[in-house]
Design an enzyme around this catalytic site. Structure first.
Site, PDB file in Angstrom:
ATOM      1  N   GLY A  55     -34.598 -39.079   2.278  1.00  0.00           N
ATOM      2  CA  GLY A  55     -35.665 -38.249   2.817  1.00  0.00           C
ATOM      3  C   GLY A  55     -35.920 -37.023   1.967  1.00  0.00           C
TER       4      GLY A  55
ATOM      5  N   TYR B 215     -39.748 -38.573  -2.126  1.00  0.00           N
ATOM      6  CA  TYR B 215     -39.965 -39.954  -1.702  1.00  0.00           C
ATOM      7  C   TYR B 215     -40.554 -40.004  -0.292  1.00  0.00           C
ATOM      8  CZ  TYR B 215     -37.869 -40.970  -6.115  1.00  0.00           C
ATOM      9  OH  TYR B 215     -37.641 -41.015  -7.470  1.00  0.00           O
TER      10      TYR B 215
ATOM     11  N   ARG C  72     -30.612 -38.140   3.704  1.00  0.00           N
ATOM     12  CA  ARG C  72     -30.615 -37.079   2.706  1.00  0.00           C
ATOM     13  C   ARG C  72     -31.923 -36.310   2.794  1.00  0.00           C
ATOM     14  NH1 ARG C  72     -30.108 -37.086  -3.966  1.00  0.00           N
ATOM     15  NH2 ARG C  72     -28.898 -35.183  -4.051  1.00  0.00           N
TER      16      ARG C  72
ATOM     17  N   GLY D 287     -23.294 -35.080  -9.291  1.00  0.00           N
ATOM     18  CA  GLY D 287     -24.103 -36.022 -10.029  1.00  0.00           C
ATOM     19  C   GLY D 287     -23.715 -36.129 -11.483  1.00  0.00           C
TER      20      GLY D 287
END
Length: 376
Positions: free
Chosen positions: A180, A184, A232, A328
């Site tokens: 989320g 997107y 998310r 990440g």
């Protein structure tokens, strides 16, 4: 303040997972898929190499070809997709790890030349992304004008998420994270400039603006269980031309609606924006929204800025802003990141030029600490 450490164990109650540490592999697009959207064979190696994380979250996976945003991004729609991901989850579990699948519906993102169906993408409103956009195998093109989703399209997108979530569990994933964030589809319904609808999924009403997110998460939770369902979010994230002038009231309302469901976790990105890394509150979104979420919260704070360090992760936990911290870039270049953090060992440097290629180089070829020391 708390005494929690990145190296403390944690119990993820919903899927009853014991996490040996609080370090999470963040979801990151890497384009290691076949043309039909099946993960390439060495994708299993990539995730298994990083199985010492408390939790792994997969790269974004499109739930159906209607949500495909780019070429060579993986899907979770067909039997071939499920079989490919089963090889990944088996490798992770055999290495002692735990893994959630991230479902990433592109919405307005995409181009006919980067979509298997060759069609125009659809989003909440007919607002294109800033151009140019990537198309298949390295090209670029002007962005198309997306279709405005009909109410029938919205219902199909929700059911696509539910079907893909069911496929993810069949493929052996421990749960599913709905994307989320980062521009997107779900984020497009939440944001000011991509949701210009005048119906019950838009208008100027916060209740209407969060409706798609609530319905989509609720439907997936019905399909696979709330404890295996996660979300998310990235309030105020400006990536790909997104604009949210005053995001906090919208996200407070969204969390209030979802908090009672008993989701597996909330993954909250406090993305770097001008002025938010100064003053007494370096992570304002986490500080504001954490009190409104009673379940597990994963923080990600490296988006759009410097890569998150061990010390920053420890600070977030110590201040009670999150229960887990996702990494990440540091995890891409260091498959043994938890061990390196524990030893305060040097980190490998990421190879920027191989981030989005299709081979194993710069993907599964980073050395673990012992190998790196031998090379030095």
């Amino acid at each position: 303040m708390t005494t929690a450490s990145l190296f403390d164990a944690y119990s993820l109650a919903g899927p009853a997972l014991h996490l040996p540490n609080r370090i999470v592999l963040a979801p990151m697009t890497r384009f290691r898929a076949t043309k039909d959207g099946s993960p390439l064979p060495f994708v299993a190696d990539f995730y298994a190499q990083r199985a010492t994380a408390g939790l792994l979250i997969s790269e974004g996976i499109w739930p159906s070809r209607r949500g495909q945003s780019e070429w060579r991004i993986p899907g979770l729609e067909t039997t071939a997709h499920i079989d490919g991901w089963r090889r990944v989850t088996d490798a992770v579990h055999n290495a002692g790890g735990r893994i959630f699948a991230q479902l990433m519906h592109g919405g307005r993102q995409g181009h006919p030349l980067s979509r298997i169906a060759g069609d125009i993408p659809a989003g909440p409103s007919s607002v294109p992304v800033p151009g140019p956009v990537h198309i298949r195998d390295g090209g670029k093109a002007d962005p198309p004008l997306p279709r405005t989703m009909t109410r029938a399209d919205i219902r199909v997108a929700i059911e696509d998420h539910a079907a893909a979530a069911r496929g993810a569990i069949t493929a052996g994933f421990d749960g599913v994270e709905l994307h989320g964030a980062n521009s997107y589809l779900i984020h497009q319904f939440l944001a000011d400039n991509t949701n210009l609808r005048d119906d019950r999924y838009g208008r100027n009403s916060t209740a209407d603006r969060i409706r798609f997110a609530v319905e989509c998460v609720t439907r997936v939770a019905e399909e696979i269980g709330a404890g295996r369902t996660a979300l998310r979010l990235s309030p105020g994230n400006p990536q790909f031309g997104m604009h949210e002038a005053d995001p906090l009231p919208v996200y407070r309302a969204l969390l209030a609606e979802l908090d009672t469901l008993g989701l597996g976790y909330l993954h909250l990105t406090d993305a770097e924006r001008p002025g938010v890394r100064t003053g007494e509150t370096p992570f304002p979104m986490l500080a504001d929204l954490r009190p409104g979420w009673s379940g597990t919260l994963i923080a990600n704070v490296g988006e759009n800025g410097e890569a998150t360090t061990r010390s920053v992760g420890e600070k977030i936990l110590a201040e009670g802003l999150a229960d887990l911290v996702s990494y990440g870039r540091a995890f891409l270049a260091n498959p043994d990141l938890p061990a390196r953090f524990a030893l305060d060992a040097p980190l490998n440097t990421i190879e920027e030029d191989t981030l989005y290629t299709q081979g194993p180089e710069g993907y599964t070829t980073y050395p673990v600490l012992a190998e790196a020391l031998v090379r030095d």
